[in-house]
Enzyme design. Structure first.
Site, PDB file in Angstrom:
ATOM      1  N   TYR A 182      26.189  43.895  35.192  1.00  0.00           N
ATOM      2  CA  TYR A 182      26.576  45.598  35.611  1.00  0.00           C
ATOM      3  C   TYR A 182      27.702  45.805  34.559  1.00  0.00           C
ATOM      4  O   TYR A 182      28.483  45.061  34.116  1.00  0.00           O
ATOM      5  CB  TYR A 182      26.808  45.681  36.990  1.00  0.00           C
ATOM      6  CG  TYR A 182      28.362  45.469  37.307  1.00  0.00           C
ATOM      7  CD1 TYR A 182      29.199  46.309  37.243  1.00  0.00           C
ATOM      8  CD2 TYR A 182      28.362  44.322  38.268  1.00  0.00           C
ATOM      9  CE1 TYR A 182      30.405  45.734  37.906  1.00  0.00           C
ATOM     10  CE2 TYR A 182      29.461  43.725  38.682  1.00  0.00           C
ATOM     11  CZ  TYR A 182      30.524  44.612  38.583  1.00  0.00           C
ATOM     12  OH  TYR A 182      31.893  44.428  39.019  1.00  0.00           O
ATOM     13  N   CYS A 183      27.591  47.133  34.495  1.00  0.00           N
ATOM     14  CA  CYS A 183      28.844  47.611  33.471  1.00  0.00           C
ATOM     15  C   CYS A 183      28.945  48.969  33.861  1.00  0.00           C
ATOM     16  O   CYS A 183      28.476  49.545  34.930  1.00  0.00           O
ATOM     17  CB  CYS A 183      28.488  47.473  32.106  1.00  0.00           C
ATOM     18  SG  CYS A 183      26.984  48.251  31.514  1.00  0.00           S
ATOM     19  N   THR A 184      29.582  49.944  32.925  1.00  0.00           N
ATOM     20  CA  THR A 184      29.634  51.353  33.309  1.00  0.00           C
ATOM     21  C   THR A 184      28.598  52.092  33.478  1.00  0.00           C
ATOM     22  O   THR A 184      28.188  52.743  34.571  1.00  0.00           O
ATOM     23  CB  THR A 184      30.558  51.934  32.460  1.00  0.00           C
ATOM     24  OG1 THR A 184      32.031  51.135  32.186  1.00  0.00           O
ATOM     25  CG2 THR A 184      31.130  53.396  32.921  1.00  0.00           C
ATOM     26  N   ILE A 211      27.226  51.438  36.824  1.00  0.00           N
ATOM     27  CA  ILE A 211      28.145  51.761  38.104  1.00  0.00           C
ATOM     28  C   ILE A 211      27.858  53.265  38.111  1.00  0.00           C
ATOM     29  O   ILE A 211      27.630  53.663  39.453  1.00  0.00           O
ATOM     30  CB  ILE A 211      29.507  51.286  37.870  1.00  0.00           C
ATOM     31  CG1 ILE A 211      29.837  49.953  37.703  1.00  0.00           C
ATOM     32  CG2 ILE A 211      30.371  51.933  38.825  1.00  0.00           C
ATOM     33  CD1 ILE A 211      31.229  49.612  37.200  1.00  0.00           C
TER      34      ILE A 211
END
Length: 249
Positions: A182-184, A211
């Site tokens: 996951y990331c932003t 996210i």
């Protein structure tokens, strides 16, 4: 509702006219008084823009009129003021730098898991096939310090181009587990999941929309802290509202 609409979006799609696109996108965004950053590369587009809601959505509709950008799916949040000082439209080698040109998400995406499914897996502690689930943060260390999924794996990288070597150093630790990168907003974890699969890590997924999409659909469940964003807000909370500044201890 706050007056300024902020969007973040990316799309891996082949582009062979980035110089011309740069000029047309800059002109359209300026006419609509938008500020933020748009990155273009042969692999696609990555953007962060803010302005009046009707102008932002008008820009997205204009961009989607190009069939290559029709699938673009922006994540939205609101603020009292525009969190960018100016408009930048740039042509780069990659819209997110990994330094691995063979990783081409436009050709073949890694499997994705949506926010609600991930939350359900984390509730259970395993995926639908009974494998233990771990979340893997693909962001930079200073972003992770602002907030992350509970017990997420963090390899303390300082830039995304360090991620491939970190995978090679730690891939045995992931064996037998379902790994959700996951990331932003999804762009880094999309490339990350492809690289991990090619490096021999089994059962890899990317978190669809990152996210920000998770916050939109699930809220802060299983997430500790706030999400760092690259604008003057610095971070947003699980309601996608600007986080208050940190108080000195």
């Amino acid at each position: 509702m706050k007056p300024i609409l902020n969007i973040s979006a990316y799309l891996f799609t082949p582009l062979n006219d980035t110089a011309a696109l740069r000029e047309s996108i800059r002109s359209q965004a300026m006419d609509l008084s938008l500020k933020g950053t748009v990155l273009l590369a042969g692999e696609g587009i990555n953007l962060f823009l803010a302005g009046a809601a009707e102008n932002v959505r008008g820009f997205v509709a204009w961009l989607r009129s190009d069939a290559r950008f029709a699938p673009l799916a922006p994540k939205e949040s609101w603020s009292d003021a525009v969190p960018f000082g100016k408009l930048l439209v740039k042509v780069k080698e990659e819209i997110i730098r990994m330094n691995h040109p063979t990783i081409r998400p436009a050709d073949s995406r890694a499997p994705a898991v949506d926010a609600k499914t991930l939350a359900r897996w984390l509730d259970a502690g395993h995926d639908d096939e009974g494998r233990p689930v771990v979340t893997l943060d693909t962001r930079n260390e200073f972003e992770v310090q602002q907030g992350r999924f509970h017990d997420a794996i963090d390899w303390h990288i300082h830039k995304f181009s360090e991620f491939p070597q970190a995978v090679l150093d730690h891939r045995e630790e992931l064996r037998g587990k379902t790994v959700v990168s996951y990331c932003t907003g999804g762009i880094r974890c999309e490339k990350a999941a492809i690289f991990m699969a090619e490096a021999g890590v089994d059962h890899v997924y990317q978190l669809e929309g990152g996210i920000l999409k998770y916050f939109e659909e699930v809220g802060g469940k299983h997430f500790d802290g706030d999400c760092f964003v690259f604008d003057d807000r610095r971070a947003v909370d699980a309601a996608l509202a600007e986080s208050p500044p940190s108080q000195p201890e």
